[in-house]
Every structure is written in C-alpha cells, then in structure tokens.
Design a protein around this motif. Structure first.
Motif, PDB file in Angstrom:
ATOM      1  N   VAL A   1      10.081  12.202   9.757  1.00  0.00           N
ATOM      2  CA  VAL A   1      10.753  11.037   9.202  1.00  0.00           C
ATOM      3  C   VAL A   1       9.762   9.880   9.219  1.00  0.00           C
ATOM      4  N   HIS A   2       9.731   9.108   8.139  1.00  0.00           N
ATOM      5  CA  HIS A   2       8.809   7.972   8.043  1.00  0.00           C
ATOM      6  C   HIS A   2       9.631   6.701   7.919  1.00  0.00           C
ATOM      7  N   ASP A   3       9.549   5.841   8.915  1.00  0.00           N
ATOM      8  CA  ASP A   3      10.281   4.574   8.901  1.00  0.00           C
ATOM      9  C   ASP A   3       9.345   3.512   8.322  1.00  0.00           C
ATOM     10  N   SER A   4       9.741   3.001   7.174  1.00  0.00           N
ATOM     11  CA  SER A   4       8.911   2.081   6.391  1.00  0.00           C
ATOM     12  C   SER A   4       9.102   0.664   6.937  1.00  0.00           C
ATOM     13  N   THR A   5       8.389   0.342   8.029  1.00  0.00           N
ATOM     14  CA  THR A   5       8.706  -0.890   8.766  1.00  0.00           C
ATOM     15  C   THR A   5       7.854  -2.097   8.397  1.00  0.00           C
ATOM     16  N   ALA A   6       6.736  -1.892   7.659  1.00  0.00           N
ATOM     17  CA  ALA A   6       5.872  -3.059   7.414  1.00  0.00           C
ATOM     18  C   ALA A   6       5.306  -3.056   5.999  1.00  0.00           C
ATOM     19  N   ASP A   7       3.976  -2.970   5.862  1.00  0.00           N
ATOM     20  CA  ASP A   7       3.341  -3.221   4.565  1.00  0.00           C
ATOM     21  C   ASP A   7       3.108  -1.977   3.711  1.00  0.00           C
ATOM     22  N   MET A   8       3.468  -0.793   4.230  1.00  0.00           N
ATOM     23  CA  MET A   8       3.297   0.437   3.458  1.00  0.00           C
ATOM     24  C   MET A   8       4.584   0.757   2.703  1.00  0.00           C
TER      25      MET A   8
ATOM     26  N   LEU B   1      -2.628  -3.093  11.782  1.00  0.00           N
ATOM     27  CA  LEU B   1      -1.384  -2.326  11.631  1.00  0.00           C
ATOM     28  C   LEU B   1      -1.707  -0.837  11.770  1.00  0.00           C
TER      29      LEU B   1
ATOM     30  N   TYR C   1       6.269   4.416   0.834  1.00  0.00           N
ATOM     31  CA  TYR C   1       6.089   5.863   0.981  1.00  0.00           C
ATOM     32  C   TYR C   1       6.637   6.630  -0.210  1.00  0.00           C
TER      33      TYR C   1
ATOM     34  N   HIS D   1       0.844  -1.190   0.000  1.00  0.00           N
ATOM     35  CA  HIS D   1       0.000   0.000   0.000  1.00  0.00           C
ATOM     36  C   HIS D   1       0.878   1.237   0.000  1.00  0.00           C
TER      37      HIS D   1
ATOM     38  N   THR E   1      14.542   1.553   8.194  1.00  0.00           N
ATOM     39  CA  THR E   1      15.661   1.204   9.081  1.00  0.00           C
ATOM     40  C   THR E   1      15.901  -0.297   9.131  1.00  0.00           C
ATOM     41  N   LEU E   2      14.853  -1.094   8.884  1.00  0.00           N
ATOM     42  CA  LEU E   2      14.993  -2.546   9.029  1.00  0.00           C
ATOM     43  C   LEU E   2      15.658  -3.185   7.814  1.00  0.00           C
TER      44      LEU E   2
ATOM     45  N   TYR F   1      14.809   0.683  18.456  1.00  0.00           N
ATOM     46  CA  TYR F   1      14.932   2.038  19.005  1.00  0.00           C
ATOM     47  C   TYR F   1      13.591   2.624  19.429  1.00  0.00           C
TER      48      TYR F   1
ATOM     49  N   THR G   1       9.361  14.829  14.101  1.00  0.00           N
ATOM     50  CA  THR G   1       8.644  13.593  14.417  1.00  0.00           C
ATOM     51  C   THR G   1       9.175  12.406  13.633  1.00  0.00           C
ATOM     52  N   LEU G   2       8.822  11.243  14.132  1.00  0.00           N
ATOM     53  CA  LEU G   2       9.139   9.993  13.475  1.00  0.00           C
ATOM     54  C   LEU G   2       7.893   9.128  13.454  1.00  0.00           C
ATOM     55  N   ASP G   3       7.489   8.686  12.265  1.00  0.00           N
ATOM     56  CA  ASP G   3       6.336   7.793  12.133  1.00  0.00           C
ATOM     57  C   ASP G   3       6.835   6.397  11.765  1.00  0.00           C
ATOM     58  N   ALA G   4       6.242   5.375  12.371  1.00  0.00           N
ATOM     59  CA  ALA G   4       6.585   4.004  12.004  1.00  0.00           C
ATOM     60  C   ALA G   4       5.313   3.179  11.967  1.00  0.00           C
ATOM     61  N   GLU G   5       5.363   2.077  11.205  1.00  0.00           N
ATOM     62  CA  GLU G   5       4.223   1.153  11.173  1.00  0.00           C
ATOM     63  C   GLU G   5       4.446   0.080  12.233  1.00  0.00           C
TER      64      GLU G   5
ATOM     65  N   ARG H   1       9.280  -6.881  13.568  1.00  0.00           N
ATOM     66  CA  ARG H   1       9.136  -5.676  12.756  1.00  0.00           C
ATOM     67  C   ARG H   1       8.996  -4.401  13.583  1.00  0.00           C
TER      68      ARG H   1
ATOM     69  N   TYR I   1       2.517  -3.205  14.450  1.00  0.00           N
ATOM     70  CA  TYR I   1       1.400  -4.144  14.572  1.00  0.00           C
ATOM     71  C   TYR I   1       0.814  -4.111  15.979  1.00  0.00           C
TER      72      TYR I   1
END
Lengths: 215, 87
Positions: free
Chosen positions: A170-177, B53, A179, A104, A121-122, B21, B74-78, B17, B80
């Motif tokens: 900052v947007h950390d793209s950690t899963a199903d999205m 999510l 950006y 997505h 980051t991952l 940090y 700011t910091l946004d993360a996905e 996931r 679960y």
C-alpha cells in the motif's frame, strides 16, 4: 414500487420510481464565496480573463484515465520506456506530453508476486494529469482509512481476491509524490498494438483496486 | 543494507504531514526523494525551507501489531526528515 408508470403521485418519487433530489439552493459556503471573490478580483485587476478561467476548467475536465492508459500501454510494448518510467515517472510521462507539473510521479509495478494499491489517507492526492478527477470513493474516509488497515478486504470488495503468494504494498500519498500503478500485462495480448492494449487499461487498474480487462 | 528509521512521536498542532498511525513506527528508507519546501509551513503561507523527503516502508505487522491483516504486506509513506529519527 419502482418503474410503475400507472400512478405519477408516489410519495417523494419521480414518475420512473426514483427519489427526487432536493434543489441545490442553500446558501454558499465560506469557501465558495472566497472562490468567487478571488476569481472576480483577478478578473477585475486584469490578471486573468474569464475565457482563460473557462479554458483552464475545460483542460482540467478533459484529463481522463485515457492518458494513464496510454502510458501503461507504452510501458507494456517498449521495455526501454518502462525502465525510464519506473526510474523517473515524471520525465517519462513528459516524453508523451503529459506534464505532472511541480509534483513528482512514482510508478509502482505489479508483478506475479506484488500487488500495489494507492491511497491518500490525509486528503485525496491523485495523479490528475494521468487519471483526471478522482472517483468519489477515493476521497471517502472509509476508503482512506480501510485501504491501509485491511487492504485485502477492501480489494475483495472491489472484486479482486489476491492469491496468498502475492504481497500487497500500500502506498500512502502523503507529500509531494503522486502514484500510478503499472498493472501487469494480461496474458493473451502478444499480438496487440499499443492502442488496443490501452483499451484494456482501466482507471481502477492504475489505482490498484482492479486489474486490466482481459482481451 | 537499508537504513532504519523511527517516525517521531511528537504531536504538534496544525497542519502536519506525518500520518498519526505511523508515529513511533520503525521502517526502512525505500528511496530518498530529494528536498521539497516544507508543506507544514507552506500551509500557513510562511517562507518554507526545503526539507529532505523519503519514502519509508513499514511492514503491516509493525504498523498494526497483532491486528495486521497480513503481517508481511507493506505500507510505504512519504515522510520529511524532521519526522524521522535514524536508528
């Protein structure tokens, strides 16, 4: 001594003064062997043909930041499309023929008050449908760790010195999205059409490490 | 009013996931993203169940404390649902 063509026997340097790269003839890694084995099995069992594998690699290599630039230029010229893009990035891109697949797309908008920066980051999650393959630096540990710790310093190294009144998100793209940054439309572009605007949109401006070109 | 959540401080082995940090940090749900098969099970070829999510927004001050480059960035993360504790 670089570019000295009088003597072609510099130690370890080519005639043009650059170091020779060593030949790539080390043994295959475990995962390279696995890839070859799985590909050959799929072909032997008639599940895919070599032509299909080659066509898919060609399709992957053909994706480039021009796709994302077309999306950005459309958003700059069509306010209704921009609203749809920010509400549901995947659906809006599909309208233009760019299918982000099972993932997505979240589109984040740069404004006078907000600057967005994308990182994973991952690993190295990246909107490949829209931007093609990620640049090497995007996958380095240095970028992946520093983008979340000191984004402003990282941006300065990319040549982008943000004013104090701008908030960095900052947007950390950690899963199903995945950006995409929607950069702000540059000033002085009022009369330009979509194609001319798309030419201003750089890859880095859609990652957040740069701004669009000025007309 | 946004919903506040804390990232759980658990440290299970294997493929996870939730970035290290962010563990124990408090943020606000920026938006729900729907339910997706849990990648922490998919990674092992297991029959993964769907998990909700969320995009969670943290301030840099919350994540890095006094070392924050700019506290109100700011910091946004996905993340679960099984990694989040509602406050």
């Amino acid at each position: 001594m670089p570019h000295d063509h009088h003597d072609h026997h510099h130690d370890g340097l080519s005639a043009s003064g650059h170091p020779f790269r060593s030949d790539n003839d080390e043994a295959l890694t475990y995962w390279q062997r696995m890839e070859i084995a799985a590909r050959e099995l799929l072909i032997e069992k008639g599940i895919v043909t070599p032509a299909e594998v080659a066509a898919q690699i060609d399709a992957m290599d053909a994706r480039s930041p021009a796709n994302g630039a077309a999306v950005v230029a459309r958003a700059w010229t069509d306010p209704a499309f921009k609203d749809r893009l920010l509400a549901n990035g995947s659906d809006a891109c599909r309208e233009m023929g760019f299918d982000v697949g099972a993932l997505h797309l979240v589109v984040v908008e740069n404004t006078e008050a907000v600057h967005n920066l994308i990182v994973c980051t991952l690993c190295s999650c990246y909107p490949r449908t829209l931007l093609g393959l990620p640049p090497d630096w995007y996958k380095t540990r240095a970028y992946r760790s520093r983008a979340v710790i000191e984004p402003r310093k990282v941006l300065r190294e990319f040549g982008l010195d943000l004013p104090d009144h701008v908030t960095v998100r900052v947007h950390d793209s950690t899963a199903d999205m995945r950006y995409l940054v929607l950069p702000a439309r540059p000033a002085g572009t009022d009369g330009m059409d979509e194609a001319a605007l798309a030419a201003l949109v750089t890859r880095d401006s859609m990652i957040g490490t740069g701004l669009p070109r000025q007309p | 009013m946004s919903e506040r959540v804390r990232v759980r401080t658990m440290a299970p082995p294997g493929h996870v996931r939730a970035p290290y940090y962010l563990r124990g940090k408090v943020g606000e749900i920026e938006r729900p993203l729907g339910a997706f098969k849990n990648p922490e099970q998919l990674a092992y070829g297991l029959d993964a169940e769907k998990k909700a999510l969320f995009r969670v927004r943290f301030t840099m001050a919350e994540v890095w404390g006094e070392r924050a480059e700019r506290p109100d960035d700011t910091l946004d993360a996905e993340l679960y649902e099984h990694w989040l504790e509602r406050l």
